[in-house]
Design an enzyme around this catalytic site. Structure first.
Site, PDB file in Angstrom:
ATOM      1  N   HIS A 103       0.802  -1.226   0.000  1.00  0.00           N
ATOM      2  CA  HIS A 103       0.000   0.000   0.000  1.00  0.00           C
ATOM      3  C   HIS A 103       0.836   1.277   0.000  1.00  0.00           C
ATOM      4  O   HIS A 103       0.497   2.269   0.648  1.00  0.00           O
ATOM      5  CB  HIS A 103      -0.969   0.010   1.182  1.00  0.00           C
ATOM      6  CG  HIS A 103      -2.034  -1.048   1.095  1.00  0.00           C
ATOM      7  ND1 HIS A 103      -2.659  -1.380  -0.080  1.00  0.00           N
ATOM      8  CD2 HIS A 103      -2.576  -1.854   2.053  1.00  0.00           C
ATOM      9  CE1 HIS A 103      -3.553  -2.340   0.156  1.00  0.00           C
ATOM     10  NE2 HIS A 103      -3.517  -2.645   1.434  1.00  0.00           N
ATOM     11  N   HIS A 174      -9.750   1.629   0.786  1.00  0.00           N
ATOM     12  CA  HIS A 174      -9.564   0.463   1.658  1.00  0.00           C
ATOM     13  C   HIS A 174     -10.629   0.403   2.751  1.00  0.00           C
ATOM     14  O   HIS A 174     -10.332   0.089   3.901  1.00  0.00           O
ATOM     15  CB  HIS A 174      -8.165   0.507   2.274  1.00  0.00           C
ATOM     16  CG  HIS A 174      -7.626  -0.837   2.667  1.00  0.00           C
ATOM     17  ND1 HIS A 174      -8.160  -1.590   3.680  1.00  0.00           N
ATOM     18  CD2 HIS A 174      -6.586  -1.561   2.177  1.00  0.00           C
ATOM     19  CE1 HIS A 174      -7.468  -2.700   3.823  1.00  0.00           C
ATOM     20  NE2 HIS A 174      -6.507  -2.714   2.910  1.00  0.00           N
ATOM     21  N   GLU A 307     -11.527  -3.880  -2.601  1.00  0.00           N
ATOM     22  CA  GLU A 307     -10.576  -2.882  -3.085  1.00  0.00           C
ATOM     23  C   GLU A 307     -10.415  -3.027  -4.598  1.00  0.00           C
ATOM     24  O   GLU A 307      -9.601  -3.835  -5.058  1.00  0.00           O
ATOM     25  CB  GLU A 307      -9.223  -3.058  -2.394  1.00  0.00           C
ATOM     26  CG  GLU A 307      -9.265  -3.020  -0.877  1.00  0.00           C
ATOM     27  CD  GLU A 307      -8.038  -3.670  -0.283  1.00  0.00           C
ATOM     28  OE1 GLU A 307      -6.904  -3.241  -0.618  1.00  0.00           O
ATOM     29  OE2 GLU A 307      -8.191  -4.636   0.502  1.00  0.00           O
TER      30      GLU A 307
END
Length: 348
Positions: A103, A174, A307
Site C-alpha cells: 500500500h 480500503h 478494493e
C-alpha cells in the site's frame, strides 16, 4: 454539509466532512488519508446503520495499521521485494511488510493530510501531492479523490492522478464493509463478477497464474455466504479478476464488481468499477479488539474489503493489466456504490 476540525497532526489541522443527511445515505470523510469513516445506509425497514469499520477518534486512525477507510497508494496492494524495473532502471520502494512493499510503504497516501479543494452538501474533493522520490517512487504526482452522492443516492469515489515522469499508480479505497453494522460478516452474502483469480505464494505475492474460480473457494459467481468456503488459511485476501465488460452505467463506463447483502436486515450494496480487479479481504488479521466506533471492537472477520484495483505486483508481471502512468496521461479510477434494500424473499 458539515465541516469541522477533529484534531491536529504535527500542528496541521485534520478536518471531517459530512455528505448528505438523515433522509438518505450519509457519508463522513476525513482529510487524514482521504478516508471514508462513516457510511450510513438504510435496511428494508428504513433503519440506518453505519456499514464501514472505523475508529472512534483521530488518534485511532493515526495509531492503526489496518488502513481503515483510507485512500492507499502510490501503488496499493503488494510489490514483491519492493522492486520493479522502469525504463531499464531498477526502482526500489519502501518495504513495510517484511521484504514486501504494501500500500505504498510506511508513509503512503493513507498517512498524508489531504486538502479540501471543493466542497458542497453532497460532494467533496480532496487533493495531495506525492513528490518525486516519495517512498522511492519516481515522478512528482498530483492526485485528487472525490466523494459524491448523486441524485439517486449512490456514492461515487473518483481517484485521479497526473505525473511529471513515468511511474506506476494503483490507488485504492480500503474501506471495510459490514452490511449489518457490527458483528461477524461470515453469514453475510456476496456475489462477485469474477470468473478467475490470481493465486499467491506465502508472502501473498501473485504467482503469475490466472486460474478459474469455478467450483472452488473463490467462486462467488452466484450469491453465497462469505463464510461458506473459506480458504485453508482461514480467510480471503486475494485479487479476483473482474471479467465482465465495461458497459454504460449511470453515465460512466463501468463493470460489475460485487453485490453484498445482510440477510437479516436486507441491507444491500452493489459495487461497480472502472478497474480490472478487486482485492477481497475478510479481515482475518483484525485481531486484538481494535477500538471501533460506539464501543464496538474491531476483530477478525468483522468486515470485508472490496478494493477495486490493478492486480498486485503488476509492475513485475507484464501479463497483468499495466499500472504505468506517463506524463500527459490521467489516471482515473471510479467506484460506484448503489444501495437498494433487498426484499425479504431474496435474502434467505
Amino acid at each position: 454539509m458539515t465541516v469541522q476540525e477533529i484534531g491536529q497532526i504535527d500542528g496541521e489541522a485534520v478536518r471531517a466532512v459530512v455528505l448528505g443527511d438523515a433522509s438518505g445515505p450519509r457519508a463522513r470523510v476525513i482529510t487524514y488519508g482521504a478516508r471514508l469513516t462513516e457510511l450510513w445506509v438504510a435496511d428494508r425497514a428504513g433503519r440506518q446503520a453505519d456499514i464501514v469499520l472505523g475508529h472512534a477518534d483521530l488518534a485511532g486512525y493515526v495509531a492503526g495499521k489496518a488502513f481503515l477507510g483510507a485512500t492507499c497508494g502510490r501503488f496499493s496492494n503488494r510489490i514483491a521485494g519492493g522492486r520493479f524495473w522502469l525504463d531499464g532502471r531498477e526502482v526500489q520502494v519502501d518495504r513495510n511488510e517484511g521484504e514486501t512493499s504494501l500500500h505504498g510503504g510506511r508513509a503512503g497516501f493513507d498517512r498524508k493530510i489531504w486538502q479540501i479543494v471543493e466542497a458542497s452538501p453532497r460532494a467533496v474533493t480532496l487533493a495531495a501531492v506525492s513528490e518525486d522520490g516519495d517512498m522511492g517512487y519516481p515522478g512528482r504526482l498530483e492526485m485528487q479523490v472525490r466523494y459524491a452522492l448523486d441524485a439517486a443516492d449512490r456514492l461515487w469515489i473518483e481517484m485521479t492522478a497526473e505525473t511529471e515522469a513515468p511511474t506506476v499508480v494503483n490507488m485504492v479505497n480500503h474501506s471495510y464493509f459490514n452490511m449489518a453494522g457490527h458483528g461477524a460478516v461470515m453469514g453475510q452474502r456476496l456475489r462477485l463478477g469474477a470468473s478467475h483469480y490470481t493465486p499467491v505464494d506465502a508472502a501473498l505475492i501473485p504467482t503469475g497464474e490466472v486460474l478459474a474460480v469455478a467450483g472452488g473457494a473463490f467462486d462467488f459467481m452466484q450469491m453465497r455466504a462469505i463464510g461458506a468456503a473459506l480458504p485453508d488459511d482461514g480467510g480471503f485476501d486475494h485479487n479476483l479478476c473482474l471479467t465482465g465488460p465495461l458497459e454504460p452505467k449511470w453515465g460512466e463506463a463501468l463493470r460489475f464488481c460485487a453485490e453484498a447483502v445482510d440477510p437479516a436486515s436486507g441491507r444491500r450494496m452493489e459495487v461497480w468499477t472502472s478497474e480490472p480487479g478487486v482485492q477481497f479481504y475478510t479481515g482475518a488479521h483484525l485481531a486484538g479488539g481494535l477500538p471501533g466506533k460506539d464501543g464496538a471492537p474491531i476483530e477478525a472477520f468483522t468486515g470485508f474489503t472490496l478494493e477495486t484495483q490493478r492486480f498486485p505486483d503488476s509492475p513485475n508481471q507484464p501479463q497483468f493489466p499495466s499500472a504505468r502512468l506517463e506524463p500527459g496521461q490521467k489516471y482515473r479510477h471510479l467506484m460506484a456504490f448503489d444501495f437498494t434494500p433487498a426484499p425479504e424473499a431474496q435474502t434467505g
